[in-house]
Design a protein around this motif. Sequence first.
Motif, PDB file in Angstrom:
ATOM      1  N   UNK A 108       0.859  -1.176   0.000  1.00 17.45           N
ATOM      2  CA  UNK A 108       0.000   0.000   0.000  1.00 17.45           C
ATOM      3  C   UNK A 108       0.897   1.229   0.000  1.00 17.45           C
ATOM      4  N   UNK A 109       0.605   2.163  -0.895  1.00 13.92           N
ATOM      5  CA  UNK A 109       1.450   3.352  -1.017  1.00 13.92           C
ATOM      6  C   UNK A 109       0.932   4.495  -0.153  1.00 13.92           C
ATOM      7  N   UNK A 110       1.872   5.220   0.466  1.00 11.36           N
ATOM      8  CA  UNK A 110       1.566   6.394   1.274  1.00 11.36           C
ATOM      9  C   UNK A 110       2.317   7.586   0.696  1.00 11.36           C
ATOM     10  N   UNK A 111       1.697   8.747   0.718  1.00 12.29           N
ATOM     11  CA  UNK A 111       2.377   9.968   0.292  1.00 12.29           C
ATOM     12  C   UNK A 111       3.161  10.510   1.481  1.00 12.29           C
ATOM     13  N   UNK A 112       4.448  10.703   1.285  1.00 10.73           N
ATOM     14  CA  UNK A 112       5.355  11.065   2.383  1.00 10.73           C
ATOM     15  C   UNK A 112       6.203  12.269   1.978  1.00 10.73           C
ATOM     16  N   UNK A 113       6.594  13.067   2.965  1.00  9.52           N
ATOM     17  CA  UNK A 113       7.527  14.170   2.736  1.00  9.52           C
ATOM     18  C   UNK A 113       8.952  13.605   2.720  1.00  9.52           C
ATOM     19  N   UNK A 114       9.665  13.812   1.628  1.00  9.36           N
ATOM     20  CA  UNK A 114      11.073  13.365   1.572  1.00  9.36           C
ATOM     21  C   UNK A 114      11.845  14.001   2.729  1.00  9.36           C
ATOM     22  N   UNK A 115      11.795  15.315   2.793  1.00  7.73           N
ATOM     23  CA  UNK A 115      12.379  16.038   3.921  1.00  7.73           C
ATOM     24  C   UNK A 115      11.248  16.346   4.892  1.00  7.73           C
ATOM     25  N   UNK A 116      11.275  15.803   6.096  1.00  5.71           N
ATOM     26  CA  UNK A 116      10.194  16.054   7.058  1.00  5.71           C
ATOM     27  C   UNK A 116       9.955  17.543   7.275  1.00  5.71           C
ATOM     28  N   UNK A 117       8.727  17.888   7.567  1.00  2.00           N
ATOM     29  CA  UNK A 117       8.375  19.294   7.759  1.00  2.00           C
ATOM     30  C   UNK A 117       9.146  19.925   8.907  1.00  2.00           C
ATOM     31  N   UNK A 118       9.474  19.147   9.921  1.00  2.00           N
ATOM     32  CA  UNK A 118      10.191  19.723  11.058  1.00  2.00           C
ATOM     33  C   UNK A 118      11.627  20.088  10.694  1.00  2.00           C
ATOM     34  N   UNK A 119      12.112  19.583   9.531  1.00  2.00           N
ATOM     35  CA  UNK A 119      13.446  19.958   9.056  1.00  2.00           C
ATOM     36  C   UNK A 119      13.374  20.994   7.947  1.00  2.00           C
ATOM     37  N   UNK A 120      12.206  21.572   7.765  1.00  2.00           N
ATOM     38  CA  UNK A 120      12.057  22.604   6.747  1.00  2.00           C
ATOM     39  C   UNK A 120      11.459  22.113   5.451  1.00  2.00           C
ATOM     40  N   UNK A 121      11.080  20.841   5.376  1.00  2.00           N
ATOM     41  CA  UNK A 121      10.478  20.296   4.164  1.00  2.00           C
ATOM     42  C   UNK A 121       9.111  20.895   3.896  1.00  2.00           C
ATOM     43  N   UNK A 122       8.794  21.125   2.644  1.00  2.00           N
ATOM     44  CA  UNK A 122       7.516  21.712   2.274  1.00  2.00           C
ATOM     45  C   UNK A 122       6.562  20.640   1.768  1.00  2.00           C
TER      46      UNK A 122
ATOM     47  N   UNK B   8       5.289  20.929  -1.191  1.00  2.00           N
ATOM     48  CA  UNK B   8       5.355  21.066  -2.642  1.00  2.00           C
ATOM     49  C   UNK B   8       5.588  19.689  -3.256  1.00  2.00           C
ATOM     50  N   UNK B   9       5.165  19.524  -4.499  1.00  2.00           N
ATOM     51  CA  UNK B   9       5.242  18.220  -5.147  1.00  2.00           C
ATOM     52  C   UNK B   9       6.677  17.702  -5.225  1.00  2.00           C
ATOM     53  N   UNK B  10       7.655  18.614  -5.326  1.00  2.00           N
ATOM     54  CA  UNK B  10       9.056  18.194  -5.416  1.00  2.00           C
ATOM     55  C   UNK B  10       9.543  17.501  -4.150  1.00  2.00           C
ATOM     56  N   UNK B  11       8.860  17.759  -3.020  1.00  2.00           N
ATOM     57  CA  UNK B  11       9.282  17.160  -1.754  1.00  2.00           C
ATOM     58  C   UNK B  11       8.388  15.995  -1.336  1.00  2.00           C
ATOM     59  N   UNK B  12       7.537  15.532  -2.245  1.00  2.00           N
ATOM     60  CA  UNK B  12       6.634  14.433  -1.934  1.00  2.00           C
ATOM     61  C   UNK B  12       6.965  13.213  -2.784  1.00  2.00           C
ATOM     62  N   UNK B  13       6.802  12.049  -2.198  1.00  2.00           N
ATOM     63  CA  UNK B  13       6.963  10.817  -2.964  1.00  2.00           C
ATOM     64  C   UNK B  13       6.034   9.757  -2.385  1.00  2.00           C
ATOM     65  N   UNK B  14       5.846   8.679  -3.132  1.00  2.00           N
ATOM     66  CA  UNK B  14       4.960   7.592  -2.694  1.00  2.00           C
ATOM     67  C   UNK B  14       5.815   6.420  -2.253  1.00  2.00           C
ATOM     68  N   UNK B  15       5.671   6.011  -0.997  1.00  2.00           N
ATOM     69  CA  UNK B  15       6.443   4.885  -0.480  1.00  2.00           C
ATOM     70  C   UNK B  15       5.512   3.913   0.243  1.00  2.00           C
ATOM     71  N   UNK B  16       5.960   2.673   0.372  1.00  2.00           N
ATOM     72  CA  UNK B  16       5.127   1.645   0.981  1.00  2.00           C
ATOM     73  C   UNK B  16       5.075   1.798   2.500  1.00  2.00           C
ATOM     74  N   UNK B  17       4.169   1.054   3.131  1.00  2.00           N
ATOM     75  CA  UNK B  17       3.983   1.155   4.585  1.00  2.00           C
ATOM     76  C   UNK B  17       5.261   0.824   5.347  1.00  2.00           C
ATOM     77  N   UNK B  18       5.980  -0.228   4.919  1.00  2.00           N
ATOM     78  CA  UNK B  18       7.202  -0.639   5.624  1.00  2.00           C
ATOM     79  C   UNK B  18       8.264   0.443   5.550  1.00  2.00           C
ATOM     80  N   UNK B  19       8.462   1.004   4.354  1.00  2.00           N
ATOM     81  CA  UNK B  19       9.456   2.066   4.196  1.00  2.00           C
ATOM     82  C   UNK B  19       9.049   3.313   4.966  1.00  2.00           C
ATOM     83  N   UNK B  20       7.760   3.607   4.965  1.00  2.00           N
ATOM     84  CA  UNK B  20       7.267   4.789   5.659  1.00  2.00           C
ATOM     85  C   UNK B  20       7.518   4.693   7.161  1.00  2.00           C
ATOM     86  N   UNK B  21       7.199   3.544   7.757  1.00  2.00           N
ATOM     87  CA  UNK B  21       7.406   3.364   9.195  1.00  2.00           C
ATOM     88  C   UNK B  21       8.891   3.318   9.534  1.00  2.00           C
ATOM     89  N   UNK B  22       9.669   2.609   8.695  1.00  2.00           N
ATOM     90  CA  UNK B  22      11.103   2.521   8.938  1.00  2.00           C
ATOM     91  C   UNK B  22      11.772   3.884   8.853  1.00  2.00           C
TER      92      UNK B  22
END
Length: 258
Positions: free
Chosen positions: A115-129, A131-145
């Motif tokens: 199952x794919x989740x939309x995730x911030x490549x750079x977390x918002x607490x580190x200044x990530x936005x 914006x589409x450039x900072x978003x990607x689709x990753x699976x549940x295992x990768x997201x939790x890890x």
Amino acid sequence: MAKRRMKKLSPLHLRIVDALRKHPKGLHIGDIRRLAVKRGDRQQHLDKRVRELSPYFVIDRPVRGRYTIYKYIRRRKPGEWNAEGVSNKLRSHVIHMAHGKCQMCGRTVAEDGIRLHVDHRIPQRWGGTSDVENLWAICSSCNEGKKDYFSSLPDNMMVRLASTASVHQRLAKLLNLKAGKWVSSDFLRSIANLTETQDDWQRRLREIRPFVRRLEKLKVHEEKRVTTHYRFPKRIRLPKNLAELVKRREKRRRMKAE
């Protein structure tokens, strides 16, 4: 671009900020509960309330033993605020562009049942936005890890690395910040892939070698696998135009090969 405004924070958010400011050495979640939560007010997800402060405040999260310690660093400038969420339209676009494939591990919806989740490549607490450039689709295992791994990293260091656009400069800066200490290949790979996917991040590391005094390498046996660790023996002065120097050198190398 429209100027962003800080959303109105709840009294609980403001009490958490006040408690953190008064304790510069940091507080663990139990301390925050004792100091900021009023009697009779149950907060089962207090750590989430702390994370909700990240768009407006830099809060470090070092790990001491089995505890995560929350340390107030500073208030973000208005230009750094990012309280935007991800709209359903943008979420659908990011999922569509992934073509049913986890953009971190490569597993697919069709073959692996992920199952794919939309995730911030750079977390918002580190200044990530958001914006589409900072978003990607990753699976549940990768997201939790990724969340577990990133939660153990100090925010003040990661904010500095996340704001560095060049992968070469980012890797060199990490090794410089950790000078004298061994840095695992897992950590280096995560830093290399912060803003864009690097199919051969080790090559990016090799490309900075000519411009640093020494890059040491160590093989470490960890349970059933062997990992490589790297370090700068001591802190060095990095060239500000490291990415451009690498680009010029690679161009000369290709010209000679032709």
